[in-house]
Motif scaffolding. Structure first.
Motif, PDB file in Angstrom:
ATOM      1  N   PRO A 191       0.832  -1.201   0.000  1.00 59.16           N
ATOM      2  CA  PRO A 191       0.000   0.000   0.000  1.00 59.16           C
ATOM      3  C   PRO A 191       0.872   1.258   0.000  1.00 59.16           C
ATOM      4  N   ALA A 192       0.259   2.371  -0.311  1.00 62.13           N
ATOM      5  CA  ALA A 192       0.965   3.646  -0.331  1.00 62.13           C
ATOM      6  C   ALA A 192       0.475   4.516   0.816  1.00 62.13           C
ATOM      7  N   GLY A 193       1.335   5.390   1.308  1.00 67.49           N
ATOM      8  CA  GLY A 193       0.925   6.300   2.364  1.00 67.49           C
ATOM      9  C   GLY A 193       1.973   7.353   2.635  1.00 67.49           C
ATOM     10  N   PHE A 194       1.533   8.528   3.049  1.00 67.80           N
ATOM     11  CA  PHE A 194       2.470   9.583   3.434  1.00 67.80           C
ATOM     12  C   PHE A 194       1.821  10.490   4.475  1.00 67.80           C
ATOM     13  N   ALA A 195       2.660  11.095   5.319  1.00 63.41           N
ATOM     14  CA  ALA A 195       2.180  12.020   6.342  1.00 63.41           C
ATOM     15  C   ALA A 195       1.810  13.349   5.692  1.00 63.41           C
ATOM     16  N   ARG A 210       5.837  10.148  12.088  1.00 60.70           N
ATOM     17  CA  ARG A 210       7.243  10.195  11.663  1.00 60.70           C
ATOM     18  C   ARG A 210       7.577   9.032  10.732  1.00 60.70           C
ATOM     19  N   ALA A 211       7.015   7.859  11.014  1.00 59.85           N
ATOM     20  CA  ALA A 211       7.282   6.695  10.172  1.00 59.85           C
ATOM     21  C   ALA A 211       6.772   6.911   8.756  1.00 59.85           C
ATOM     22  N   GLY A 262      11.096   6.097   1.193  1.00 56.80           N
ATOM     23  CA  GLY A 262      11.802   4.891   0.800  1.00 56.80           C
ATOM     24  C   GLY A 262      11.751   3.746   1.788  1.00 56.80           C
ATOM     25  N   ALA A 263      11.140   3.938   2.941  1.00 59.17           N
ATOM     26  CA  ALA A 263      11.072   2.874   3.942  1.00 59.17           C
ATOM     27  C   ALA A 263       9.773   2.090   3.785  1.00 59.17           C
ATOM     28  N   ASP A 264       9.725   0.930   4.459  1.00 61.60           N
ATOM     29  CA  ASP A 264       8.489   0.153   4.500  1.00 61.60           C
ATOM     30  C   ASP A 264       7.598   0.786   5.559  1.00 61.60           C
TER      31      ASP A 264
END
Length: 206
Positions: A74-78, A126-127, A132-134
């Motif tokens: 899946p995709a996600g961003f803060a 923060r995660a 580029g991280a899981d």
């Protein structure tokens, strides 16, 4: 004459006065959307711009989307630039940098879920801010009912959307979503939202 009588007299008078029909108003032409040229930029220091705009406290959310292709995570961003936009039809909007590597994956999915984070979810934010991280490693979630986008456990609210429109806005894109489902935690059992103010997380004070 009492107040009621005066009101009735005023209504009768206004009805008796004939006014010309208003002339139709022509819509203004839609401006061309483009990037600002280097010679058109205002003489503003980027650091000062961020410092001043940081005085405006915002909520914090994680925008998620299901995998657009098989075998892809899946995709996600803060995201802190999220807002409600329209009640009828129900629309929301968020802003994302044009250089984002997550946005193309959300665009391919065509749907997204906005997860409004709670005051104890700073580390989760923060995660999802790391590139580029899981981002979903060890993160509990289920599927939002309309889009199947990840609905993060512990979020104080979630808004399940389909992409409605995308507009350019300088170095960002303005993504408009049509709301298909939504929900929120019971305020009595919630710790309240996570806030971002002047470069750091904050909580609502009682």
């Amino acid at each position: 004459m009492g107040q009621a009588g005066m009101a009735e007299a005023a209504v009768r008078y206004l009805r008796s006065v004939r006014t010309a029909a208003p002339e139709p108003v022509e819509a203004l032409p839609r401006p061309d959307l483009r990037c600002v040229g280097a010679d058109e930029r205002a003489p503003l220091d980027a650091r000062e711009f961020r410092r001043v705009l940081g005085s405006f406290a915002t909520g914090v959310a994680v925008v998620t989307a299901p995998a657009a292709t098989a075998g892809e995570p899946p995709a996600g961003f803060a995201c802190q630039s999220f807002t409600s936009l329209s009640l009828d039809p129900p629309l929301v909007a968020f802003m994302v940098g044009r250089t984002s590597t997550t946005w193309p994956r959300i665009a391919r999915a065509g749907v997204f879920c906005v997860n409004v984070l709670g005051s104890r979810q700073g580390e989760l934010c923060r995660a999802f801010a790391v590139s580029g991280a899981d981002k979903f490693a060890g993160v509990a979630y289920d599927a939002a009912p309309a889009s199947g986008s990840p609905r993060l456990t512990g979020a104080v609210a979630w808004i399940d959307c389909a992409i409605h429109a995308v507009h350019t806005g300088g170095d960002h894109l303005v993504v408009v979503g049509r709301v298909n489902a939504l929900g929120a935690e019971d305020s009595a059992g919630s710790d309240g939202p996570l806030l971002f103010h002047r470069g750091r997380f904050a909580r609502l004070a009682d």
